[in-house]
Write a protein that holds these residues in place. Structure first.
Motif, PDB file in Angstrom:
ATOM      1  N   UNK A   1      58.004  46.248   6.338  1.00 48.00           N
ATOM      2  CA  UNK A   1      57.280  47.215   7.160  1.00 48.00           C
ATOM      3  C   UNK A   1      56.629  46.531   8.351  1.00 48.00           C
ATOM      4  N   UNK A   2      56.024  45.374   8.104  1.00 49.81           N
ATOM      5  CA  UNK A   2      55.374  44.646   9.189  1.00 49.81           C
ATOM      6  C   UNK A   2      56.389  44.089  10.185  1.00 49.81           C
ATOM      7  N   UNK A   3      57.593  43.754   9.700  1.00 54.81           N
ATOM      8  CA  UNK A   3      58.640  43.278  10.606  1.00 54.81           C
ATOM      9  C   UNK A   3      59.059  44.387  11.574  1.00 54.81           C
ATOM     10  N   UNK A   4      59.234  45.594  11.042  1.00 59.85           N
ATOM     11  CA  UNK A   4      59.592  46.724  11.910  1.00 59.85           C
ATOM     12  C   UNK A   4      58.458  47.026  12.885  1.00 59.85           C
ATOM     13  N   UNK A   5      57.211  46.963  12.403  1.00 56.17           N
ATOM     14  CA  UNK A   5      56.063  47.168  13.277  1.00 56.17           C
ATOM     15  C   UNK A   5      56.022  46.113  14.378  1.00 56.17           C
ATOM     16  N   UNK A   6      56.281  44.859  14.006  1.00 57.16           N
ATOM     17  CA  UNK A   6      56.231  43.765  14.970  1.00 57.16           C
ATOM     18  C   UNK A   6      57.339  43.896  16.007  1.00 57.16           C
ATOM     19  N   UNK A   7      58.494  44.385  15.574  1.00 60.15           N
ATOM     20  CA  UNK A   7      59.582  44.631  16.529  1.00 60.15           C
ATOM     21  C   UNK A   7      59.135  45.637  17.576  1.00 60.15           C
ATOM     22  N   UNK A   8      58.495  46.726  17.106  1.00 56.88           N
ATOM     23  CA  UNK A   8      58.051  47.771  18.035  1.00 56.88           C
ATOM     24  C   UNK A   8      56.938  47.272  18.944  1.00 56.88           C
ATOM     25  N   UNK A   9      55.914  46.650  18.359  1.00 62.21           N
ATOM     26  CA  UNK A   9      54.790  46.155  19.164  1.00 62.21           C
ATOM     27  C   UNK A   9      55.257  45.087  20.136  1.00 62.21           C
ATOM     28  N   UNK A  10      56.115  44.175  19.645  1.00 69.32           N
ATOM     29  CA  UNK A  10      56.608  43.114  20.518  1.00 69.32           C
ATOM     30  C   UNK A  10      57.408  43.660  21.682  1.00 69.32           C
ATOM     31  N   UNK A  11      58.262  44.634  21.396  1.00 66.44           N
ATOM     32  CA  UNK A  11      59.057  45.216  22.466  1.00 66.44           C
ATOM     33  C   UNK A  11      58.212  45.929  23.502  1.00 66.44           C
ATOM     34  N   UNK A  12      57.265  46.737  23.021  1.00 69.74           N
ATOM     35  CA  UNK A  12      56.402  47.471  23.951  1.00 69.74           C
ATOM     36  C   UNK A  12      55.479  46.540  24.717  1.00 69.74           C
ATOM     37  N   UNK A  13      54.854  45.592  24.013  1.00 69.98           N
ATOM     38  CA  UNK A  13      53.883  44.707  24.647  1.00 69.98           C
ATOM     39  C   UNK A  13      54.520  43.830  25.720  1.00 69.98           C
ATOM     40  N   UNK A  14      55.723  43.379  25.471  1.00 70.93           N
ATOM     41  CA  UNK A  14      56.324  42.422  26.388  1.00 70.93           C
ATOM     42  C   UNK A  14      57.046  43.068  27.563  1.00 70.93           C
ATOM     43  N   UNK A  15      57.395  44.361  27.424  1.00 73.25           N
ATOM     44  CA  UNK A  15      58.154  44.978  28.505  1.00 73.25           C
ATOM     45  C   UNK A  15      57.452  46.142  29.194  1.00 73.25           C
ATOM     46  N   UNK A  16      56.382  46.676  28.613  1.00 73.94           N
ATOM     47  CA  UNK A  16      55.707  47.799  29.274  1.00 73.94           C
ATOM     48  C   UNK A  16      55.145  47.429  30.652  1.00 73.94           C
ATOM     49  N   UNK A  17      54.512  46.247  30.843  1.00 73.48           N
ATOM     50  CA  UNK A  17      54.066  45.920  32.211  1.00 73.48           C
ATOM     51  C   UNK A  17      55.209  45.928  33.217  1.00 73.48           C
ATOM     52  N   UNK A  18      56.357  45.383  32.834  1.00 74.74           N
ATOM     53  CA  UNK A  18      57.521  45.420  33.730  1.00 74.74           C
ATOM     54  C   UNK A  18      58.030  46.842  33.898  1.00 74.74           C
ATOM     55  N   UNK A  19      57.962  47.646  32.824  1.00 68.69           N
ATOM     56  CA  UNK A  19      58.377  49.050  32.894  1.00 68.69           C
ATOM     57  C   UNK A  19      57.499  49.825  33.885  1.00 68.69           C
ATOM     58  N   UNK A  20      56.199  49.581  33.844  1.00 66.06           N
ATOM     59  CA  UNK A  20      55.298  50.254  34.786  1.00 66.06           C
ATOM     60  C   UNK A  20      55.584  49.825  36.222  1.00 66.06           C
ATOM     61  N   UNK A  21      55.966  48.569  36.383  1.00 62.66           N
ATOM     62  CA  UNK A  21      56.311  48.057  37.710  1.00 62.66           C
ATOM     63  C   UNK A  21      57.572  48.734  38.235  1.00 62.66           C
ATOM     64  N   UNK A  22      58.576  48.880  37.372  1.00 60.32           N
ATOM     65  CA  UNK A  22      59.862  49.408  37.819  1.00 60.32           C
ATOM     66  C   UNK A  22      59.909  50.934  37.839  1.00 60.32           C
ATOM     67  N   UNK A  23      59.392  51.581  36.791  1.00 69.98           N
ATOM     68  CA  UNK A  23      59.524  53.033  36.671  1.00 69.98           C
ATOM     69  C   UNK A  23      58.433  53.784  37.402  1.00 69.98           C
ATOM     70  N   UNK A  24      57.250  53.163  37.549  1.00 70.44           N
ATOM     71  CA  UNK A  24      56.118  53.869  38.161  1.00 70.44           C
ATOM     72  C   UNK A  24      55.557  53.151  39.382  1.00 70.44           C
ATOM     73  N   UNK A  25      56.286  52.153  39.877  1.00 72.06           N
ATOM     74  CA  UNK A  25      55.995  51.493  41.153  1.00 72.06           C
ATOM     75  C   UNK A  25      54.591  50.885  41.220  1.00 72.06           C
TER      76      UNK A  25
END
Length: 413
Positions: free
Chosen positions: A225-249
């Motif tokens: 369960x924690x592995x699946x949680x870590x996959x989600x948190x890791x993916x969001x945490x590491x790419x959301x700043x770049x996502x905001x840069x690209x998708x929301x300028x």
């Protein structure tokens, strides 16, 4: 091991000191992702290569954790934590002098080695300071460093990187950890098992070793369960700043400031709420911690989907706040389950195994997977695999509830 009882004031001091170190842990860990856009431009990297910078840290972190887990059950936990703090602080600062991709990659891998030492021994050490019925809340306070430290990593990295360059960001956040190494090394430590230590605990030394942990069904399901949680948190945490840069300028500073502020607020509220709710429901059911976590993942999933698909910035950030609240709700409860279903003599090893698998199956691979998918489909669609991981985490929590009462009784016997 101290013969004299440890006062409540000293226990609180120890909690505060370990919380401060854990705060630096996550600042130094997350600052990299705040400066992703700057490193990408400066070193001319693909998203796959950029994502591997995050994966390199996690690979070394998880691979070295089993060694520190064994050492943590045989040697001084305070000295191991202090040594790890020195290693990762120096490595973070040295990343500020990295002239290219390979040296930066090596520095980040070394940060993982240092943080693995602290990560394997600190949760068990903290719970030994306090009674069993307070474990959820105590670990919630310790793990509140995740959202706060992560947010500070984003904020400091974004502001320093935007103004002075990404090299300076690493150098500035790496130095403060050296100031806490001596207090950690000199910290008095409680007996293993703390106030709940059984008289025979010292004689039970690691019966079955690592192999016994894999026969513990609650430990295995909770770790998945924690592995699946870590996959989600890791993916969001590491790419959301770049996502905001690209998708929301948004530029680097604005994206990291906005995401950092959202993360710290949602993270503090979610982590503390999870610790309190977990302790509350655990008094009523042996499955209490797992029910809180399972329903938290389930409720948070649709908000994670909306955060990625929302066309406007306001809707996106509102959904990110709610999704992060329900993700962080699980931090205290799931780590407390590890403590509750394992014998005090093997808890450092249990956390080492947990660290290995949650990162091997989670955020050691998610940055590279999402980076590769982003190169194929675009970042928005790549991020949609993170809500699927949240659903899987919920399923494992409910499965774990079938075994937890039996395994808790066995760990205390």
């Amino acid at each position: 091991m101290d013969a004299q009882p440890i006062s409540l004031a000293y226990r609180r001091y120890a909690l505060g000191l370990l919380l401060a170190v854990n705060l630096l842990n996550y600042i130094d860990r997350q600052v990299l992702f705040a400066v992703f856009p700057l490193i990408k431009i400066d070193l001319r990297l693909s998203d796959t290569a950029l994502g591997f910078l995050g994966s390199a840290f996690m690979l070394s972190y998880m691979l070295i954790a089993p060694l520190f887990g064994w050492l943590g059950d045989h040697w001084s936990r305070a000295r191991l934590a202090a040594g790890g703090l020195v290693v990762w602080s120096v490595a973070t600062a040295l990343a500020g002098f990295a002239p290219g991709y390979r040296t930066l990659l090596g520095a980040r891998a070394t940060v993982g080695i240092g943080e693995a030492s602290f990560g394997t021994v600190s949760p068990g050490l903290i719970t030994d300071f306090f009674p069993k019925e307070h474990r959820g809340r105590v670990l919630a306070w310790f793990y509140v460093a995740i959202p706060v430290g992560s947010a500070l990593g984003y904020l400091l990295g974004g502001m320093l990187g935007q103004r002075f360059g990404w090299h300076t960001a690493f150098l500035v956040v790496g130095v403060p950890g050296l100031l806490l190494a001596i207090p950690i090394a000199l910290m008095r430590t409680p007996p293993r098992g703390g106030v709940d230590a059984a008289p025979q605990a010292a004689q039970e030394k690691i019966s079955g070793g690592y192999a016994a942990l894999f026969r513990n069904r609650s430990f295995v399901c909770n770790t998945l369960a924690m592995a699946a949680m870590t996959f989600a948190i890791g993916g969001l945490a590491q790419w959301i700043p770049s996502f905001l840069d690209r998708a929301h300028a948004l530029d680097v500073a604005k994206a990291n400031t906005l995401f950092g502020a959202t993360t710290v607020l949602a993270g503090i509220l979610g982590t503390l709420a999870g610790g309190w709710l977990g302790d509350f429901w655990q008094k009523r059911s042996a499955k209490g911690y797992l029910l809180i976590s399972g329903w938290g993942f389930l409720i948070g999933t649709p908000f994670a989907v909306w955060a990625i698909l929302a066309p406007g910035l306001t809707g996106c950030m509102s959904a990110i706040f709610i999704a992060e609240f329900f993700l962080f709700l699980n931090t205290g409860p799931l780590n407390t389950v590890i403590v509750n279903v394992t014998n005090p003599a093997v808890r450092a090893m249990a956390f080492a195994v947990n660290i290995f698998f949650i990162h091997a199956l989670g955020d050691a691979v998610s940055p590279s997977i999402l980076g590769w998918l982003s190169d194929q489909w675009g970042l928005r669609y790549a991020l949609l695999i993170t809500p699927c991981a949240m659903m899987l985490a919920s399923l494992f929590c409910f499965i774990c509830g079938r075994f937890v009462e039996h395994d808790m009784a066995r760990s205390e016997g």
